[in-house]
Motif scaffolding. Sequence first.
Motif, PDB file in Angstrom:
ATOM      1  N   THR A 113      10.859  19.017  -8.821  1.00 21.48           N
ATOM      2  CA  THR A 113       9.535  19.172  -8.210  1.00 21.48           C
ATOM      3  C   THR A 113       9.236  18.040  -7.226  1.00 21.48           C
ATOM      4  OG1 THR A 113       8.633  18.141 -10.225  1.00 21.48           O
ATOM      5  CG2 THR A 113       8.471  20.530 -10.037  1.00 21.48           C
ATOM      6  N   GLU A 114       9.838  16.873  -7.447  1.00 23.01           N
ATOM      7  CA  GLU A 114       9.627  15.764  -6.526  1.00 23.01           C
ATOM      8  C   GLU A 114      10.166  16.092  -5.137  1.00 23.01           C
ATOM      9  OE1 GLU A 114      10.625  10.992  -6.343  1.00 23.01           O
ATOM     10  OE2 GLU A 114      10.543  11.989  -8.293  1.00 23.01           O
ATOM     11  N   SER A 115      11.309  16.772  -5.086  1.00 26.76           N
ATOM     12  CA  SER A 115      11.890  17.148  -3.796  1.00 26.76           C
ATOM     13  C   SER A 115      11.039  18.213  -3.102  1.00 26.76           C
ATOM     14  CB  SER A 115      13.324  17.633  -3.979  1.00 26.76           C
ATOM     15  OG  SER A 115      13.395  18.732  -4.866  1.00 26.76           O
ATOM     16  N   VAL A 116      10.472  19.141  -3.881  1.00 27.51           N
ATOM     17  CA  VAL A 116       9.581  20.146  -3.290  1.00 27.51           C
ATOM     18  C   VAL A 116       8.373  19.475  -2.660  1.00 27.51           C
ATOM     19  CG1 VAL A 116       8.097  22.126  -3.746  1.00 27.51           C
ATOM     20  CG2 VAL A 116      10.305  21.959  -4.880  1.00 27.51           C
ATOM     21  N   CYS A 117       7.773  18.536  -3.387  1.00 25.14           N
ATOM     22  CA  CYS A 117       6.588  17.843  -2.871  1.00 25.14           C
ATOM     23  C   CYS A 117       6.918  17.014  -1.632  1.00 25.14           C
ATOM     24  CB  CYS A 117       5.985  16.950  -3.954  1.00 25.14           C
ATOM     25  SG  CYS A 117       5.104  17.870  -5.215  1.00 25.14           S
ATOM     26  N   GLN A 161       0.822  -1.213   0.000  1.00 22.30           N
ATOM     27  CA  GLN A 161       0.000   0.000   0.000  1.00 22.30           C
ATOM     28  C   GLN A 161       0.855   1.261   0.000  1.00 22.30           C
ATOM     29  OE1 GLN A 161      -3.646   0.434   2.492  1.00 22.30           O
ATOM     30  NE2 GLN A 161      -2.588   2.156   3.430  1.00 22.30           N
ATOM     31  N   THR A 162       1.903   1.267   0.816  1.00 20.43           N
ATOM     32  CA  THR A 162       2.788   2.428   0.871  1.00 20.43           C
ATOM     33  C   THR A 162       3.513   2.629  -0.448  1.00 20.43           C
ATOM     34  OG1 THR A 162       3.127   2.168   3.256  1.00 20.43           O
ATOM     35  CG2 THR A 162       4.767   3.454   2.051  1.00 20.43           C
ATOM     36  N   GLY A 163       3.984   1.544  -1.046  1.00 26.05           N
ATOM     37  CA  GLY A 163       4.681   1.631  -2.322  1.00 26.05           C
ATOM     38  C   GLY A 163       3.789   2.157  -3.429  1.00 26.05           C
ATOM     39  N   VAL A 164       2.531   1.724  -3.434  1.00 26.27           N
ATOM     40  CA  VAL A 164       1.575   2.201  -4.440  1.00 26.27           C
ATOM     41  C   VAL A 164       1.317   3.692  -4.247  1.00 26.27           C
ATOM     42  CG1 VAL A 164      -0.821   2.063  -5.214  1.00 26.27           C
ATOM     43  CG2 VAL A 164       0.466  -0.033  -4.795  1.00 26.27           C
ATOM     44  N   ALA A 165       1.090   4.100  -3.004  1.00 21.42           N
ATOM     45  CA  ALA A 165       0.836   5.517  -2.719  1.00 21.42           C
ATOM     46  C   ALA A 165       2.035   6.374  -3.113  1.00 21.42           C
ATOM     47  CB  ALA A 165       0.510   5.703  -1.238  1.00 21.42           C
ATOM     48  N   LYS A 166       3.243   5.916  -2.768  1.00 25.95           N
ATOM     49  CA  LYS A 166       4.447   6.657  -3.122  1.00 25.95           C
ATOM     50  C   LYS A 166       4.577   6.811  -4.632  1.00 25.95           C
ATOM     51  CE  LYS A 166       8.483   5.824  -1.516  1.00 25.95           C
ATOM     52  NZ  LYS A 166       9.707   5.116  -1.063  1.00 25.95           N
ATOM     53  N   ALA A 167       4.311   5.743  -5.372  1.00 29.79           N
ATOM     54  CA  ALA A 167       4.427   5.797  -6.828  1.00 29.79           C
ATOM     55  C   ALA A 167       3.473   6.835  -7.413  1.00 29.79           C
ATOM     56  CB  ALA A 167       4.146   4.420  -7.425  1.00 29.79           C
ATOM     57  N   ALA A 168       2.239   6.882  -6.887  1.00 24.22           N
ATOM     58  CA  ALA A 168       1.260   7.857  -7.373  1.00 24.22           C
ATOM     59  C   ALA A 168       1.690   9.280  -7.029  1.00 24.22           C
ATOM     60  CB  ALA A 168      -0.110   7.553  -6.785  1.00 24.22           C
ATOM     61  N   ILE A 169       2.176   9.471  -5.810  1.00 20.54           N
ATOM     62  CA  ILE A 169       2.622  10.803  -5.371  1.00 20.54           C
ATOM     63  C   ILE A 169       3.789  11.283  -6.221  1.00 20.54           C
ATOM     64  CG2 ILE A 169       3.673  12.084  -3.452  1.00 20.54           C
ATOM     65  CD1 ILE A 169       2.164   9.970  -1.614  1.00 20.54           C
ATOM     66  N   THR A 212       4.587  10.408  -9.224  1.00 18.58           N
ATOM     67  CA  THR A 212       4.151  10.691 -10.594  1.00 18.58           C
ATOM     68  C   THR A 212       3.516  12.071 -10.695  1.00 18.58           C
ATOM     69  OG1 THR A 212       3.833   8.357 -11.120  1.00 18.58           O
ATOM     70  CG2 THR A 212       2.622   9.943 -12.449  1.00 18.58           C
ATOM     71  N   VAL A 213       2.634  12.391  -9.760  1.00 18.05           N
ATOM     72  CA  VAL A 213       2.015  13.724  -9.772  1.00 18.05           C
ATOM     73  C   VAL A 213       3.071  14.797  -9.556  1.00 18.05           C
ATOM     74  CG1 VAL A 213       0.340  15.246  -8.644  1.00 18.05           C
ATOM     75  CG2 VAL A 213      -0.211  12.836  -8.975  1.00 18.05           C
ATOM     76  N   ALA A 214       3.989  14.549  -8.624  1.00 20.89           N
ATOM     77  CA  ALA A 214       5.036  15.529  -8.324  1.00 20.89           C
ATOM     78  C   ALA A 214       5.899  15.812  -9.543  1.00 20.89           C
ATOM     79  CB  ALA A 214       5.899  15.021  -7.172  1.00 20.89           C
TER      80      ALA A 214
END
Length: 328
Positions: free
Chosen positions: A262-266, A139-147, A149-151
């Motif tokens: 942008t990933e680091s900002v997010c 679950q954590t890995g899936v959430a991280k991947a989505a975050i 991608t958006v970032a």
Amino acid sequence: MAGYHILAFFVGFILDMLFGDPYWLPHPIRLIGNLIAALDRKLLGENDKKNPFFRGVILVLAVTGSTVAVTAALLILAYRIWLPAGVILESIMTYQILAAKCLKVESMKVYQALETGDIEASRKAVSMIVGRDTAQLDQTGVAKAAIETVAENTSDGVIAPMIYTAIGGPVLGFLYKAINTMDSMVGYKNDRYMLFGRAAAKLDDVVNFIPARISVLLMIFACLFTDRDFRKGERRTVVCRRAYKIWKRDRFCHASPNSAQTESVCAGALGIRLAGDASYFGKIVKKPYIGDATYPVEIEDIPRVNELMYRTAAICEILCILILCLLS
């Protein structure tokens, strides 16, 4: 003509924010993707042809040249036939270039699947928006991947195409999207594409260099306009300072000079740790972490990163229109 461009630029942005990409309509980016795939098969075939780098250069020239030629021809024809027709077509093209709503919709599908506890559905949903292997993600890995991608796509899918479209209309906007699509399809560092995709990958790095850094500034500024409960009730100034701190430290924690910006900002804004090792085509790729684990990654971080992306897009749109008005 500047006034028509500004109007079309604004209308296209609003259409994207409201509707996203209707899946039942043929999309120009899919057509560009089909062209890339066809040229890939023709130029590289079964990976047994000589001079793969040179063939990759031919791919870049063919895709970018045809994209610019077709887009320019359609716009010129529409404006010559009837000015309102030109504005309508330019608005639709701008709408198709931007991807904020689509990015939100696809990432929220992951969120909704995670909310129900359906890990298989969430893995399938996230596999539609990431390039990594998702079959073994928890679950954590899936959430991280989505975050992540958006970032990352806050720059690649929203701010960069918006800036290029503001500068050069849909011709420059679709040119950027063609380059970005080539990188996503052939820019891999594997046996097949290491040389063939190098020109596309390097060109993508070049065209994203300045927009990625503009995206950083806009995103840090957007932290000041997030909802009050954006992150555990923290003050917006705290979120903003942490976003800047993590960006300053981790902005180059990626093989690409742009992807971690942008990933680091997010990661900083959310107070979570992103990135780390990931599996691609069955092989583990070592990656440094981005951010600090001030908070554990949770599924609510997906709507949070989407809020940040939307705020950043709105600020960029306003600034682009103001600059265009001042220059017109």
